[in-house]
Write a protein that holds these residues in place. Sequence first.
Motif, PDB file in Angstrom:
ATOM      1  N   CYS A   1      37.640  40.759  56.430  1.00 14.97           N
ATOM      2  CA  CYS A   1      37.890  42.188  56.237  1.00 14.97           C
ATOM      3  C   CYS A   1      38.517  42.438  54.866  1.00 14.97           C
ATOM      4  O   CYS A   1      38.158  43.393  54.173  1.00 14.97           O
ATOM      5  N   ALA A   2      39.439  41.559  54.460  1.00 11.71           N
ATOM      6  CA  ALA A   2      40.085  41.696  53.150  1.00 11.71           C
ATOM      7  C   ALA A   2      39.076  41.553  52.020  1.00 11.71           C
ATOM      8  O   ALA A   2      39.145  42.275  51.012  1.00 11.71           O
ATOM      9  N   ARG A   3      38.100  40.642  52.189  1.00  8.21           N
ATOM     10  CA  ARG A   3      37.117  40.389  51.122  1.00  8.21           C
ATOM     11  C   ARG A   3      36.266  41.619  50.816  1.00  8.21           C
ATOM     12  O   ARG A   3      35.741  41.749  49.711  1.00  8.21           O
ATOM     13  N   GLU A   4      36.111  42.502  51.767  1.00  8.69           N
ATOM     14  CA  GLU A   4      35.339  43.717  51.523  1.00  8.69           C
ATOM     15  C   GLU A   4      35.993  44.600  50.466  1.00  8.69           C
ATOM     16  O   GLU A   4      35.341  45.443  49.859  1.00  8.69           O
ATOM     17  N   HIS A   5      37.288  44.394  50.244  1.00  7.35           N
ATOM     18  CA  HIS A   5      38.050  45.210  49.289  1.00  7.35           C
ATOM     19  C   HIS A   5      38.289  44.493  47.963  1.00  7.35           C
ATOM     20  O   HIS A   5      38.976  45.024  47.093  1.00  7.35           O
ATOM     21  N   ILE A   6      37.722  43.275  47.801  1.00  6.18           N
ATOM     22  CA  ILE A   6      38.045  42.416  46.653  1.00  6.18           C
ATOM     23  C   ILE A   6      36.856  42.233  45.726  1.00  6.18           C
ATOM     24  O   ILE A   6      35.739  42.000  46.170  1.00  6.18           O
ATOM     25  N   GLY A   7      37.122  42.306  44.415  1.00  5.90           N
ATOM     26  CA  GLY A   7      36.181  41.884  43.383  1.00  5.90           C
ATOM     27  C   GLY A   7      36.837  40.790  42.554  1.00  5.90           C
ATOM     28  O   GLY A   7      38.054  40.839  42.339  1.00  5.90           O
ATOM     29  N   LEU A   8      36.074  39.809  42.116  1.00  5.47           N
ATOM     30  CA  LEU A   8      36.630  38.683  41.357  1.00  5.47           C
ATOM     31  C   LEU A   8      35.829  38.446  40.092  1.00  5.47           C
ATOM     32  O   LEU A   8      34.610  38.297  40.133  1.00  5.47           O
ATOM     33  N   ILE A   9      36.531  38.422  38.956  1.00  5.62           N
ATOM     34  CA  ILE A   9      35.926  38.141  37.658  1.00  5.62           C
ATOM     35  C   ILE A   9      36.674  36.964  37.044  1.00  5.62           C
ATOM     36  O   ILE A   9      37.899  36.981  36.970  1.00  5.62           O
TER      37      ILE A   9
ATOM     38  N   ALA B   1      51.620  26.157  36.205  1.00  6.35           N
ATOM     39  CA  ALA B   1      52.669  27.043  36.728  1.00  6.35           C
ATOM     40  C   ALA B   1      52.349  27.556  38.128  1.00  6.35           C
ATOM     41  O   ALA B   1      53.247  27.983  38.853  1.00  6.35           O
ATOM     42  N   GLY B   2      51.056  27.543  38.502  1.00  6.57           N
ATOM     43  CA  GLY B   2      50.663  28.055  39.810  1.00  6.57           C
ATOM     44  C   GLY B   2      49.946  29.387  39.760  1.00  6.57           C
ATOM     45  O   GLY B   2      49.648  29.983  40.802  1.00  6.57           O
ATOM     46  N   LYS B   3      49.626  29.854  38.552  1.00  4.29           N
ATOM     47  CA  LYS B   3      49.011  31.181  38.380  1.00  4.29           C
ATOM     48  C   LYS B   3      47.669  31.278  39.103  1.00  4.29           C
ATOM     49  O   LYS B   3      47.437  32.199  39.896  1.00  4.29           O
ATOM     50  N   THR B   4      46.766  30.359  38.790  1.00  2.82           N
ATOM     51  CA  THR B   4      45.422  30.420  39.373  1.00  2.82           C
ATOM     52  C   THR B   4      45.459  30.146  40.871  1.00  2.82           C
ATOM     53  O   THR B   4      44.713  30.773  41.637  1.00  2.82           O
ATOM     54  N   THR B   5      46.329  29.257  41.304  1.00  2.00           N
ATOM     55  CA  THR B   5      46.463  29.012  42.746  1.00  2.00           C
ATOM     56  C   THR B   5      46.916  30.273  43.459  1.00  2.00           C
ATOM     57  O   THR B   5      46.400  30.621  44.536  1.00  2.00           O
ATOM     58  N   LEU B   6      47.865  30.994  42.877  1.00  6.88           N
ATOM     59  CA  LEU B   6      48.316  32.259  43.460  1.00  6.88           C
ATOM     60  C   LEU B   6      47.169  33.253  43.533  1.00  6.88           C
ATOM     61  O   LEU B   6      46.943  33.890  44.577  1.00  6.88           O
ATOM     62  N   LEU B   7      46.429  33.387  42.434  1.00  8.05           N
ATOM     63  CA  LEU B   7      45.303  34.322  42.424  1.00  8.05           C
ATOM     64  C   LEU B   7      44.254  33.928  43.456  1.00  8.05           C
ATOM     65  O   LEU B   7      43.692  34.794  44.143  1.00  8.05           O
ATOM     66  N   ARG B   8      43.985  32.648  43.595  1.00 10.21           N
ATOM     67  CA  ARG B   8      42.987  32.193  44.562  1.00 10.21           C
ATOM     68  C   ARG B   8      43.433  32.443  46.003  1.00 10.21           C
ATOM     69  O   ARG B   8      42.609  32.746  46.866  1.00 10.21           O
ATOM     70  N   MET B   9      44.721  32.356  46.254  1.00 12.57           N
ATOM     71  CA  MET B   9      45.205  32.706  47.587  1.00 12.57           C
ATOM     72  C   MET B   9      45.059  34.203  47.839  1.00 12.57           C
ATOM     73  O   MET B   9      44.602  34.619  48.916  1.00 12.57           O
TER      74      MET B   9
ATOM     75  N   LEU C   1      41.137  39.005  38.044  1.00  9.18           N
ATOM     76  CA  LEU C   1      40.563  38.474  36.814  1.00  9.18           C
ATOM     77  C   LEU C   1      41.269  37.176  36.450  1.00  9.18           C
ATOM     78  O   LEU C   1      42.481  37.175  36.209  1.00  9.18           O
ATOM     79  N   ASP C   2      40.535  36.076  36.451  1.00  6.78           N
ATOM     80  CA  ASP C   2      41.102  34.765  36.138  1.00  6.78           C
ATOM     81  C   ASP C   2      40.640  34.337  34.756  1.00  6.78           C
ATOM     82  O   ASP C   2      39.518  33.852  34.589  1.00  6.78           O
ATOM     83  N   GLU C   3      41.499  34.511  33.758  1.00  7.38           N
ATOM     84  CA  GLU C   3      41.173  34.176  32.364  1.00  7.38           C
ATOM     85  C   GLU C   3      39.783  34.712  31.987  1.00  7.38           C
ATOM     86  O   GLU C   3      38.912  33.952  31.529  1.00  7.38           O
ATOM     87  N   PRO C   4      39.540  36.013  32.139  1.00  7.99           N
ATOM     88  CA  PRO C   4      38.191  36.547  31.934  1.00  7.99           C
ATOM     89  C   PRO C   4      37.721  36.527  30.483  1.00  7.99           C
ATOM     90  O   PRO C   4      36.528  36.666  30.227  1.00  7.99           O
ATOM     91  N   TYR C   5      38.644  36.356  29.525  1.00 10.71           N
ATOM     92  CA  TYR C   5      38.264  36.396  28.108  1.00 10.71           C
ATOM     93  C   TYR C   5      37.894  35.018  27.563  1.00 10.71           C
ATOM     94  O   TYR C   5      37.533  34.891  26.393  1.00 10.71           O
ATOM     95  N   SER C   6      37.985  33.996  28.405  1.00  6.62           N
ATOM     96  CA  SER C   6      37.690  32.635  27.961  1.00  6.62           C
ATOM     97  C   SER C   6      36.268  32.529  27.411  1.00  6.62           C
ATOM     98  O   SER C   6      35.296  32.851  28.087  1.00  6.62           O
TER      99      SER C   6
END
Length: 237
Positions: A74-82, A41-49, A157-162
């Motif tokens: 500069c944006a990455r300083e405000h981002i956490g990824l799980i 559907a494009g979910k993970t691609t959207l999150l990765r962008m 959070l990209d499918e964090p419960y997997s």
Amino acid sequence: MEAAIRAQKLTKAFGTRKAVDRVTFEVPCGAFLSIFGPNGAGKTTLLRMLSTLVRPTKGEAWLMGIDMREEPDCAREHIGLISHNSMLYPDLTAEENLMVYARLYGVHNPEQRVLDMLEAVELKHRRHDVVRTFSRGMTQRLSIARALIHNPDVVFLDEPYSGLDPHAVEIFDELIDAQRAGRTFVMVSHDLRKGFDMCTHALVMAKGHIVTFDEKGNLDFGEFADLYRATVGMGVS
């Protein structure tokens, strides 16, 4: 108040196929957005962008008011990824892993911050153990600490419960709930019930497009589940 995330006609093409096609929406600061849709559907691609891992083909996006195309660092300083990928070094200890990221982000007093985060995820007693000896649940808890070490404003959070067992899911839920105040979360999920329960806003994608996007307060779960089934041809499991 500036929206935490704004996307304007965001598009990502791989050759002639558009994985995400002219997506536009806003996520308020402090919201929890759950993104649903079938595979492809494009979910993970959207999150990765949105998390600056993939550069869009067209369109614009802002995170905490920062133009993500013009100022990605500069944006990455405000981002956490799980995600289901812990992004940890298996042959380093828990403490060493967090120290790597604390220093990478220039965290003030990194030694104390690392200890505080290990305590928050209930792994302080394992701080000197190498990560390859950890269970899946413990690794995911440490990945939360890694993602939050620099106190980000927005957490993806990209499918964090997997792959998590029920007890690990319960611990993960408690940790996320404890960290929600003052932060914005964006989660990709295949679990319609759980994702809906956690969110303040829900977004459904199909074939790279937004099918629906609304505040949860405007949505009844039964009607939302029916819309999801009718739109993307899938059940709620």
